[in-house]
Motif scaffolding. Sequence first.
Motif, PDB file in Angstrom:
ATOM      1  N   PRO A 177       0.830  -1.211   0.000  1.00 51.69           N
ATOM      2  CA  PRO A 177       0.000   0.000   0.000  1.00 51.69           C
ATOM      3  C   PRO A 177       0.869   1.268   0.000  1.00 51.69           C
ATOM      4  CG  PRO A 177       0.002  -1.017   2.161  1.00 51.69           C
ATOM      5  CD  PRO A 177       0.719  -1.960   1.253  1.00 51.69           C
ATOM      6  N   GLU A 178       0.291   2.358  -0.440  1.00 50.54           N
ATOM      7  CA  GLU A 178       1.044   3.613  -0.534  1.00 50.54           C
ATOM      8  C   GLU A 178       1.459   4.068   0.867  1.00 50.54           C
ATOM      9  OE1 GLU A 178       0.406   8.119  -2.382  1.00 50.54           O
ATOM     10  OE2 GLU A 178      -0.882   6.451  -3.000  1.00 50.54           O
ATOM     11  N   GLY A 179       2.725   4.494   0.966  1.00 48.53           N
ATOM     12  CA  GLY A 179       3.256   4.963   2.237  1.00 48.53           C
ATOM     13  C   GLY A 179       3.764   3.852   3.148  1.00 48.53           C
ATOM     14  N   ALA A 180       3.793   2.634   2.687  1.00 49.79           N
ATOM     15  CA  ALA A 180       4.246   1.517   3.529  1.00 49.79           C
ATOM     16  C   ALA A 180       5.767   1.455   3.552  1.00 49.79           C
ATOM     17  CB  ALA A 180       3.663   0.205   3.014  1.00 49.79           C
ATOM     18  N   ASP A 181       6.258   0.573   4.422  1.00 51.96           N
ATOM     19  CA  ASP A 181       7.700   0.336   4.541  1.00 51.96           C
ATOM     20  C   ASP A 181       8.032  -1.058   3.999  1.00 51.96           C
ATOM     21  OD1 ASP A 181       7.998   2.774   5.733  1.00 51.96           O
ATOM     22  OD2 ASP A 181       7.903   1.978   7.785  1.00 51.96           O
ATOM     23  N   ILE A 182       9.221  -1.158   3.383  1.00 53.06           N
ATOM     24  CA  ILE A 182       9.740  -2.442   2.908  1.00 53.06           C
ATOM     25  C   ILE A 182      11.080  -2.677   3.585  1.00 53.06           C
ATOM     26  CG2 ILE A 182      10.606  -3.737   0.925  1.00 53.06           C
ATOM     27  CD1 ILE A 182       8.608  -2.237  -0.811  1.00 53.06           C
ATOM     28  N   ALA A 183      11.268  -3.913   4.105  1.00 53.44           N
ATOM     29  CA  ALA A 183      12.505  -4.255   4.815  1.00 53.44           C
ATOM     30  C   ALA A 183      13.388  -5.110   3.919  1.00 53.44           C
ATOM     31  CB  ALA A 183      12.196  -4.997   6.106  1.00 53.44           C
ATOM     32  N   LEU A 184      14.614  -4.626   3.693  1.00 51.28           N
ATOM     33  CA  LEU A 184      15.610  -5.374   2.930  1.00 51.28           C
ATOM     34  C   LEU A 184      16.724  -5.788   3.904  1.00 51.28           C
ATOM     35  CD1 LEU A 184      17.090  -6.461   0.451  1.00 51.28           C
ATOM     36  CD2 LEU A 184      17.854  -4.131  -0.046  1.00 51.28           C
ATOM     37  N   ASN A 185      16.836  -7.046   4.177  1.00 48.48           N
ATOM     38  CA  ASN A 185      17.797  -7.532   5.163  1.00 48.48           C
ATOM     39  C   ASN A 185      18.808  -8.474   4.509  1.00 48.48           C
ATOM     40  OD1 ASN A 185      16.439  -6.206   7.276  1.00 48.48           O
ATOM     41  ND2 ASN A 185      15.001  -7.937   7.491  1.00 48.48           N
ATOM     42  N   VAL A 186      20.040  -8.384   4.996  1.00 53.70           N
ATOM     43  CA  VAL A 186      21.104  -9.309   4.596  1.00 53.70           C
ATOM     44  C   VAL A 186      21.680  -9.892   5.885  1.00 53.70           C
ATOM     45  CG1 VAL A 186      23.308  -9.611   3.422  1.00 53.70           C
ATOM     46  CG2 VAL A 186      21.636  -7.960   2.539  1.00 53.70           C
ATOM     47  N   GLU A 187      21.672 -11.203   6.010  1.00 56.56           N
ATOM     48  CA  GLU A 187      22.170 -11.845   7.240  1.00 56.56           C
ATOM     49  C   GLU A 187      22.805 -13.193   6.903  1.00 56.56           C
ATOM     50  OE1 GLU A 187      19.026 -12.755   9.931  1.00 56.56           O
ATOM     51  OE2 GLU A 187      17.602 -13.215   8.334  1.00 56.56           O
ATOM     52  N   GLN A 188      23.715 -13.563   7.767  1.00 60.00           N
ATOM     53  CA  GLN A 188      24.417 -14.849   7.615  1.00 60.00           C
ATOM     54  C   GLN A 188      23.904 -15.812   8.684  1.00 60.00           C
ATOM     55  OE1 GLN A 188      28.687 -14.634   7.928  1.00 60.00           O
ATOM     56  NE2 GLN A 188      28.978 -16.710   7.121  1.00 60.00           N
ATOM     57  N   GLN A 189      23.163 -16.846   8.246  1.00 64.58           N
ATOM     58  CA  GLN A 189      22.574 -17.803   9.179  1.00 64.58           C
ATOM     59  C   GLN A 189      23.499 -18.983   9.459  1.00 64.58           C
ATOM     60  OE1 GLN A 189      18.795 -18.762   7.382  1.00 64.58           O
ATOM     61  NE2 GLN A 189      17.819 -16.908   8.167  1.00 64.58           N
ATOM     62  N   ASP A 190      24.413 -19.272   8.559  1.00 65.78           N
ATOM     63  CA  ASP A 190      25.418 -20.296   8.802  1.00 65.78           C
ATOM     64  C   ASP A 190      26.693 -19.903   8.086  1.00 65.78           C
ATOM     65  OD1 ASP A 190      25.337 -21.318   6.052  1.00 65.78           O
ATOM     66  OD2 ASP A 190      23.365 -22.110   6.609  1.00 65.78           O
ATOM     67  N   GLU A 191      27.729 -20.711   8.204  1.00 60.73           N
ATOM     68  CA  GLU A 191      29.035 -20.360   7.682  1.00 60.73           C
ATOM     69  C   GLU A 191      29.107 -20.456   6.164  1.00 60.73           C
ATOM     70  OE1 GLU A 191      31.795 -22.919   9.574  1.00 60.73           O
ATOM     71  OE2 GLU A 191      31.588 -21.981  11.560  1.00 60.73           O
ATOM     72  N   ARG A 192      28.185 -21.160   5.564  1.00 64.08           N
ATOM     73  CA  ARG A 192      28.295 -21.414   4.128  1.00 64.08           C
ATOM     74  C   ARG A 192      27.355 -20.577   3.267  1.00 64.08           C
ATOM     75  NH1 ARG A 192      27.391 -27.718   3.815  1.00 64.08           N
ATOM     76  NH2 ARG A 192      25.653 -27.052   5.163  1.00 64.08           N
ATOM     77  N   MET A 193      26.261 -20.030   3.841  1.00 59.61           N
ATOM     78  CA  MET A 193      25.270 -19.337   3.028  1.00 59.61           C
ATOM     79  C   MET A 193      24.978 -17.957   3.602  1.00 59.61           C
ATOM     80  SD  MET A 193      24.631 -21.694   0.732  1.00 59.61           S
ATOM     81  CE  MET A 193      23.102 -21.235  -0.085  1.00 59.61           C
ATOM     82  N   LEU A 194      24.653 -17.027   2.686  1.00 61.95           N
ATOM     83  CA  LEU A 194      24.243 -15.667   3.047  1.00 61.95           C
ATOM     84  C   LEU A 194      22.835 -15.453   2.510  1.00 61.95           C
ATOM     85  CD1 LEU A 194      25.622 -13.214   4.459  1.00 61.95           C
ATOM     86  CD2 LEU A 194      25.961 -12.252   2.185  1.00 61.95           C
ATOM     87  N   THR A 195      21.954 -14.857   3.336  1.00 62.05           N
ATOM     88  CA  THR A 195      20.545 -14.741   2.986  1.00 62.05           C
ATOM     89  C   THR A 195      20.181 -13.285   2.703  1.00 62.05           C
ATOM     90  OG1 THR A 195      20.005 -16.641   4.387  1.00 62.05           O
ATOM     91  CG2 THR A 195      18.189 -15.208   3.753  1.00 62.05           C
ATOM     92  N   PHE A 196      19.511 -13.052   1.568  1.00 62.86           N
ATOM     93  CA  PHE A 196      18.919 -11.755   1.208  1.00 62.86           C
ATOM     94  C   PHE A 196      17.405 -11.929   1.329  1.00 62.86           C
ATOM     95  CE2 PHE A 196      22.994 -11.853  -0.800  1.00 62.86           C
ATOM     96  CZ  PHE A 196      23.444 -10.539  -0.904  1.00 62.86           C
ATOM     97  N   SER A 197      16.749 -11.023   2.035  1.00 60.45           N
ATOM     98  CA  SER A 197      15.295 -11.128   2.197  1.00 60.45           C
ATOM     99  C   SER A 197      14.644  -9.774   1.993  1.00 60.45           C
ATOM    100  CB  SER A 197      14.941 -11.678   3.584  1.00 60.45           C
ATOM    101  OG  SER A 197      15.374 -10.802   4.596  1.00 60.45           O
ATOM    102  N   VAL A 198      13.431  -9.784   1.403  1.00 59.83           N
ATOM    103  CA  VAL A 198      12.627  -8.579   1.165  1.00 59.83           C
ATOM    104  C   VAL A 198      11.259  -8.826   1.776  1.00 59.83           C
ATOM    105  CG1 VAL A 198      11.597  -7.070  -0.562  1.00 59.83           C
ATOM    106  CG2 VAL A 198      13.890  -8.014  -0.947  1.00 59.83           C
ATOM    107  N   ARG A 199      10.902  -8.021   2.792  1.00 61.25           N
ATOM    108  CA  ARG A 199       9.619  -8.191   3.491  1.00 61.25           C
ATOM    109  C   ARG A 199       8.734  -6.981   3.198  1.00 61.25           C
ATOM    110  NH1 ARG A 199       7.917 -11.248   7.705  1.00 61.25           N
ATOM    111  NH2 ARG A 199      10.050 -11.971   8.115  1.00 61.25           N
ATOM    112  N   ASP A 200       7.494  -7.258   2.742  1.00 59.29           N
ATOM    113  CA  ASP A 200       6.540  -6.173   2.469  1.00 59.29           C
ATOM    114  C   ASP A 200       5.348  -6.302   3.398  1.00 59.29           C
ATOM    115  OD1 ASP A 200       4.477  -7.928   1.380  1.00 59.29           O
ATOM    116  OD2 ASP A 200       5.751  -8.125  -0.400  1.00 59.29           O
TER     117      ASP A 200
END
Length: 566
Positions: free
Chosen positions: A476-499
């Motif tokens: 919706p107009e005026g909302a926020d979107i969260a873009l996160n980058v985090e490392q959950q383990d030693e081998r993989m890196l996670t990019f996530s987009v939450r609306d």
Amino acid sequence: MRLKAKITLGVLFLYLMMLLVSVLGYYYLKNLNGKARTILEDNYESLEFSKNMLTALDAMPLDRSSALQRFENNLKNEEKNVTESGEAAATAAVRKGFEQLKRDSIPGTGVDKTIRQSIYVIMDLNMQAIVGKNEIVKKIADRALLYIAIISGVCFLLGFSFVYNFPGYIANPIHELTKGITGIAEKKYSQRLHFKSADEFGELATAFNTMAQRLDDYEHSNLARILFEKQRAEAVINSLRDATIGLDNKNTILFANMPALQLLNMQESDLVGKPATEAGKYNDLLTFLVSRQDNAPLKIVVDGKESFFTREQVNIHYENERIGHVIILKNITSFREQDQAKTHFIATVSHELKTPLSSSDFSLKLLEDDRIGHLTTEQRELVESLKQDNLRMIKIVSELLNLSQVESGNIQLQPQPVSPDQVVRYALDAVQKQAAQQQISIRTSLPEHTPQILADVEKTAWVLVNLLTNAIRYSPEGADIALNVEQQDERMLTFSVRDKGKGIPAAFREKIFERFYQVPGTQHQTSSGLGLAIAREFIEAQGGTIGVESEEGKGSMFYFRLPVAV
């Protein structure tokens, strides 16, 4: 007669034979013992007495009184032991001479001679008696030996015959019965037992023959139907155009139709009834089909031509128990060729459309330039509308070009160590204007010292841009979107987009990554339904994963994971 009675009579007969030999031997031995005792008592003692009397006569000159006493004692014993004919008269003559000898005071007269002659007569009679009785005993012994030998010989022959024949009498029917049961087990229902005896074996043979006859009748009554069903099943299997191989729970091959035999280039006799591991020792394709579990397409060269197949496995159950499985190879060569033709067509059309679309976009930009001429307000609105439609067409054509690359397997990836910050900044720059138009803010969370990822910068940024664009589009107009980058383990890196959009129903979450699929009721005029499908191909081609977490009314979170650069 029953078998038990026969065994009892046979053993009783042997026992009676042994008893007869024992009684006969005892009788003759006892008789011989009595004869020997008689000789000893009647004759040998008389000889002993006679000898003692002669010894006493010889001792008369030396000690008359003592010799007379010994003579008297032996004479009395002899008189009590008179057994032979003529022995009594000789003994009486000895008595008479002895009485006269006692009255004579001068020894050595004719009386002594008379006594000796009488004693010799006694001894001679007893000696003759011993010889005669010995002959009698010898005859009795010979007769006893003859009788015992005859009876023993008869017993031996009968016993040998019994021992030789009786075990066979018992074992032979059992052997025949075992042979008959083995034949029945091998479905040789014509097997019969022929015992002439009326005992238990005869009854057993009758029961066995009845059973075999009924089995034979049952087999013949169902054989035609079974053979018909078997032939019909084989005809159905062989009529299947897809290669089909059936196996039981122990991976023993039960059947293989003609297309399967042609693909494997093997004879039916080399497959059916043999374990798959044994049959596949010299056939890599069979080993591959039996051990493989996924259904990915596989390429097989048939008659010098490449053909494509998909492997399907169907489990066979009977009474809620798995009894085997069927492997089916479906020929998808024609579909593969059609798909390739479609891909080439899309790539060609997209490439041909992209050039004029780019030119029209450039022309529209020139129209907006005041140096070309001034446009009225209405004209500017029309140019802006044409510009948006043109941009949308360019995006769709670009997505179609990416899709054609994915389908043809020609994705040009250049994975290299790259900073996540670089990917995030590239994506934010691309969507910042679109977010500002809808007054949507993007909150970014990127921890310090985040490790580098091994990825293609352009393709990864394209995926992140696609996720951010979708989040902006459905928020919706005026909302926020969260873009996160985090490392959950030693081998993989996670990019996530939450609306904070409407969310995705659970029934559609597994399908949104399919080509041209859009969640019902959420279609957008600028969406082609290809973005998420292409994004999945890009991420998986780089060794990563992509997914979504969503709840209706509470928004969605799209994420992808990529390997950390070593």
